[in-house]
Motif scaffolding. Structure first.
Motif, PDB file in Angstrom:
ATOM      1  N   VAL A 198      28.766  28.929  31.650  1.00  0.00           N
ATOM      2  CA  VAL A 198      30.007  29.449  31.086  1.00  0.00           C
ATOM      3  C   VAL A 198      30.461  28.636  29.872  1.00  0.00           C
ATOM      4  O   VAL A 198      31.636  28.662  29.503  1.00  0.00           O
ATOM      5  CB  VAL A 198      31.134  29.502  32.143  1.00  0.00           C
ATOM      6  CG1 VAL A 198      30.838  30.575  33.178  1.00  0.00           C
ATOM      7  CG2 VAL A 198      31.346  28.150  32.811  1.00  0.00           C
ATOM      8  N   PRO A 203      28.279  33.346  28.323  1.00  0.00           N
ATOM      9  CA  PRO A 203      28.422  34.587  29.106  1.00  0.00           C
ATOM     10  C   PRO A 203      28.189  35.841  28.275  1.00  0.00           C
ATOM     11  O   PRO A 203      27.528  36.776  28.739  1.00  0.00           O
ATOM     12  CB  PRO A 203      29.865  34.498  29.623  1.00  0.00           C
ATOM     13  CG  PRO A 203      30.141  33.035  29.690  1.00  0.00           C
ATOM     14  CD  PRO A 203      29.458  32.462  28.497  1.00  0.00           C
ATOM     15  N   GLU A 227      35.341  36.765  26.471  1.00  0.00           N
ATOM     16  CA  GLU A 227      35.028  36.034  27.691  1.00  0.00           C
ATOM     17  C   GLU A 227      36.302  35.450  28.296  1.00  0.00           C
ATOM     18  O   GLU A 227      37.188  34.994  27.565  1.00  0.00           O
ATOM     19  CB  GLU A 227      34.067  34.872  27.398  1.00  0.00           C
ATOM     20  CG  GLU A 227      32.767  35.268  26.740  1.00  0.00           C
ATOM     21  CD  GLU A 227      31.985  34.053  26.261  1.00  0.00           C
ATOM     22  OE1 GLU A 227      32.488  32.914  26.426  1.00  0.00           O
ATOM     23  OE2 GLU A 227      30.886  34.244  25.720  1.00  0.00           O
ATOM     24  N   GLU A 228      36.359  35.461  29.620  1.00  0.00           N
ATOM     25  CA  GLU A 228      37.404  34.746  30.348  1.00  0.00           C
ATOM     26  C   GLU A 228      36.750  33.977  31.480  1.00  0.00           C
ATOM     27  O   GLU A 228      35.906  34.529  32.194  1.00  0.00           O
ATOM     28  CB  GLU A 228      38.463  35.704  30.898  1.00  0.00           C
ATOM     29  CG  GLU A 228      39.390  36.277  29.840  1.00  0.00           C
ATOM     30  CD  GLU A 228      40.639  36.890  30.440  1.00  0.00           C
ATOM     31  OE1 GLU A 228      40.748  36.899  31.701  1.00  0.00           O
ATOM     32  OE2 GLU A 228      41.497  37.356  29.671  1.00  0.00           O
ATOM     33  N   VAL A 229      37.128  32.720  31.660  1.00  0.00           N
ATOM     34  CA  VAL A 229      36.507  31.846  32.658  1.00  0.00           C
ATOM     35  C   VAL A 229      37.593  31.140  33.458  1.00  0.00           C
ATOM     36  O   VAL A 229      38.587  30.654  32.896  1.00  0.00           O
ATOM     37  CB  VAL A 229      35.591  30.799  31.996  1.00  0.00           C
ATOM     38  CG1 VAL A 229      35.000  29.864  33.056  1.00  0.00           C
ATOM     39  CG2 VAL A 229      34.478  31.472  31.198  1.00  0.00           C
ATOM     40  N   GLU A 230      37.405  31.079  34.778  1.00  0.00           N
ATOM     41  CA  GLU A 230      38.299  30.320  35.655  1.00  0.00           C
ATOM     42  C   GLU A 230      37.459  29.552  36.651  1.00  0.00           C
ATOM     43  O   GLU A 230      36.488  30.077  37.192  1.00  0.00           O
ATOM     44  CB  GLU A 230      39.260  31.260  36.387  1.00  0.00           C
ATOM     45  CG  GLU A 230      40.322  30.551  37.206  1.00  0.00           C
ATOM     46  CD  GLU A 230      41.316  31.499  37.846  1.00  0.00           C
ATOM     47  OE1 GLU A 230      42.184  31.004  38.593  1.00  0.00           O
ATOM     48  OE2 GLU A 230      41.210  32.723  37.613  1.00  0.00           O
ATOM     49  N   ARG A 231      37.833  28.283  36.900  1.00  0.00           N
ATOM     50  CA  ARG A 231      37.094  27.434  37.825  1.00  0.00           C
ATOM     51  C   ARG A 231      38.056  26.826  38.838  1.00  0.00           C
ATOM     52  O   ARG A 231      39.201  26.551  38.511  1.00  0.00           O
ATOM     53  CB  ARG A 231      36.348  26.333  37.073  1.00  0.00           C
ATOM     54  CG  ARG A 231      35.364  26.865  36.039  1.00  0.00           C
ATOM     55  CD  ARG A 231      34.964  25.786  35.037  1.00  0.00           C
ATOM     56  NE  ARG A 231      34.277  24.686  35.701  1.00  0.00           N
ATOM     57  CZ  ARG A 231      34.375  23.414  35.328  1.00  0.00           C
ATOM     58  NH1 ARG A 231      35.153  23.068  34.301  1.00  0.00           N
ATOM     59  NH2 ARG A 231      33.709  22.477  35.967  1.00  0.00           N
ATOM     60  N   LEU A 253      33.632  29.611  40.834  1.00  0.00           N
ATOM     61  CA  LEU A 253      33.572  29.980  39.421  1.00  0.00           C
ATOM     62  C   LEU A 253      33.759  31.485  39.304  1.00  0.00           C
ATOM     63  O   LEU A 253      33.124  32.258  40.019  1.00  0.00           O
ATOM     64  CB  LEU A 253      32.218  29.585  38.820  1.00  0.00           C
ATOM     65  CG  LEU A 253      31.919  30.041  37.387  1.00  0.00           C
ATOM     66  CD1 LEU A 253      32.839  29.332  36.400  1.00  0.00           C
ATOM     67  CD2 LEU A 253      30.455  29.760  37.041  1.00  0.00           C
ATOM     68  N   ARG A 254      34.638  31.875  38.397  1.00  0.00           N
ATOM     69  CA  ARG A 254      34.889  33.300  38.156  1.00  0.00           C
ATOM     70  C   ARG A 254      34.949  33.524  36.652  1.00  0.00           C
ATOM     71  O   ARG A 254      35.634  32.797  35.936  1.00  0.00           O
ATOM     72  CB  ARG A 254      36.213  33.718  38.793  1.00  0.00           C
ATOM     73  CG  ARG A 254      36.575  35.199  38.611  1.00  0.00           C
ATOM     74  CD  ARG A 254      37.898  35.504  39.293  1.00  0.00           C
ATOM     75  NE  ARG A 254      38.214  36.923  39.266  1.00  0.00           N
ATOM     76  CZ  ARG A 254      39.310  37.483  39.811  1.00  0.00           C
ATOM     77  NH1 ARG A 254      40.186  36.685  40.441  1.00  0.00           N
ATOM     78  NH2 ARG A 254      39.517  38.783  39.748  1.00  0.00           N
ATOM     79  N   PHE A 255      34.198  34.510  36.184  1.00  0.00           N
ATOM     80  CA  PHE A 255      34.270  34.808  34.753  1.00  0.00           C
ATOM     81  C   PHE A 255      34.102  36.299  34.515  1.00  0.00           C
ATOM     82  O   PHE A 255      33.558  37.025  35.358  1.00  0.00           O
ATOM     83  CB  PHE A 255      33.236  34.009  33.961  1.00  0.00           C
ATOM     84  CG  PHE A 255      31.801  34.342  34.264  1.00  0.00           C
ATOM     85  CD1 PHE A 255      31.151  35.370  33.605  1.00  0.00           C
ATOM     86  CD2 PHE A 255      31.095  33.607  35.197  1.00  0.00           C
ATOM     87  CE1 PHE A 255      29.833  35.676  33.882  1.00  0.00           C
ATOM     88  CE2 PHE A 255      29.770  33.901  35.474  1.00  0.00           C
ATOM     89  CZ  PHE A 255      29.139  34.939  34.817  1.00  0.00           C
ATOM     90  N   GLU A 270      31.949  41.186  35.774  1.00  0.00           N
ATOM     91  CA  GLU A 270      32.654  40.067  36.406  1.00  0.00           C
ATOM     92  C   GLU A 270      31.765  39.426  37.467  1.00  0.00           C
ATOM     93  O   GLU A 270      31.106  40.117  38.249  1.00  0.00           O
ATOM     94  CB  GLU A 270      33.944  40.554  37.061  1.00  0.00           C
ATOM     95  CG  GLU A 270      34.722  39.455  37.778  1.00  0.00           C
ATOM     96  CD  GLU A 270      35.965  39.984  38.489  1.00  0.00           C
ATOM     97  OE1 GLU A 270      36.827  39.161  38.826  1.00  0.00           O
ATOM     98  OE2 GLU A 270      36.056  41.212  38.709  1.00  0.00           O
TER      99      GLU A 270
END
Length: 358
Positions: A198, A203, A227-231, A253-255, A270
């Motif tokens: 990521v 991505p 792109e959007e990323v969250e950890r 991890l979510r993206f 996603e």
């Protein structure tokens, strides 16, 4: 009567390679003639035993790439990883294409949508197909059909489509791939380190092609791909088949890779991944009792949601996902052998039924 089956090679003996051996062995139009391994310890082992086919296949694993390609196979399933060696993977595939074999593979992300691939990747592949009179089809192992043909099929069942979302939701607890899970995805790594998967632009490089395929299939123009990323960190230390993952390190991890149409998020690929079920409990989850699933959600009228679960190798869903992705690729080989030389994508290669399998 002459045996008209297509001589087929599998290159790679990991999770994807094992599934490919089973798929080729089961296909009535294909004949498994060789399996290439990079592991000296596997050389000489029967492919059927390695892939848990239930019988010996009479094909011994080899590490002699030159002799295997010199034998002139009609097709090759390239199942070796391209994650950490993309240039080598492209070179291997080009070599097989130039030798006259049609190639199917999940290993070169940039070629999911070959029209948008960088020239440095695409040009040598095109040259190789011209030299060998061969064809290439690249589709994802995550799996590709879940991010292209399935979402497009679902949009065709509705009247009003506001957004199409393809999700992979997975718990890595039973997925014994520590190099990928720890070092690419970043599970168990410090939260101040950005995982390679990521890192900015990665991505979009990997999954942007699938967003573009959906857009092309729906006949819409993209403004851009975002792109959007969250950890999330682990609240407590956990242990699984890959070892120990310490509290405070990355546990989820979510993206999203988003296709923007007229300023709105309309197409989304996603991924939601965890190293333990307790991580990120508020994020989307697979169905109860499952460790993974692939889901397509079409927001609109009607709202359509489809969840696909596949299992293999003793009920393992990661193996099941690999097997369906490989099935899509292997089942395309006869079609590719009959097609003109060139590069093909998921919108061009039909999704074929399992003819003659009962």
């Amino acid at each position: 009567m002459a045996d008209e089956r297509i001589d087929t090679v599998v290159w790679g003996t990991g999770n994807v390679g094992r599934a490919a051996i089973r798929a080729v062995a089961a296909h009535p139009a294909l004949r498994l003639t060789a399996v290439i391994t990079s592991s000296a310890a596997k050389v000489g082992r029967d492919a059927g035993a390695l892939a848990d086919v239930g019988r010996d296949l009479g094909v011994a694993l080899t590490d002699d790439r030159d002799a295997t390609l010199a034998a002139g196979p009609g097709a090759l399933v390239y199942a070796a990883s391209g994650d950490l060696r993309p240039d080598d993977a492209v070179a291997d595939i080009a070599r097989a294409l130039a030798a006259g074999a049609v190639v199917v593979t999940p290993s070169v992300y940039a070629l999911y949508d070959h029209r948008s691939a960088p020239a440095a990747v695409r040009d040598p592949i095109v040259a190789a197909t011209e030299e060998g009179g061969s064809a290439l089809f690249v589709s994802g192992i995550d799996p590709g059909w879940g991010n292209d043909v399935l979402p497009l099929l679902m949009t065709g069942l509705g009247s009003v489509v506001e957004q199409v979302r393809a999700q992979e939701i997975f718990d890595y607890s039973t997925y014994d791939q520590p190099d990928a899970v720890r070092h690419l995805v970043g599970m168990g790594q410090p939260m101040d380190e950005v995982p390679p998967m990521v890192a900015p632009t990665v991505p979009s490089m990997v999954w942007g092609g699938q967003v573009r395929l959906i857009a092309r299939g729906m006949g819409v123009e993209l403004d851009e791909v975002r792109e959007e990323v969250e950890r999330r960190a682990l609240d407590e230390t956990v242990t699984n088949v890959m070892g120990t993952f310490a509290a405070g390190t990355q546990g989820a991890l979510r993206f999203e890779v988003q296709g923007i149409v007229d300023g709105e998020v309309r197409i989304v690929i996603e991924h939601v991944t965890r190293i333990h079920p307790s991580a990120a409990p508020d994020w989307p989850r697979p169905p109860a009792g499952a460790d993974g699933a692939h889901r397509v959600v079409v927001e609109g009228r009607p709202r359509i949601e489809v969840t696909v679960e596949a299992t293999d190798e003793g009920g393992n869903r990661a193996a099941g996902g690999n097997a369906t992705a490989v099935g899509r690729l292997v089942n395309a080989i006869p079609w590719l052998r009959a097609a003109p030389a060139g590069l093909y994508d998921a919108l061009e290669v039909p999704l074929l039924p399992a003819t003659g399998r009962f």
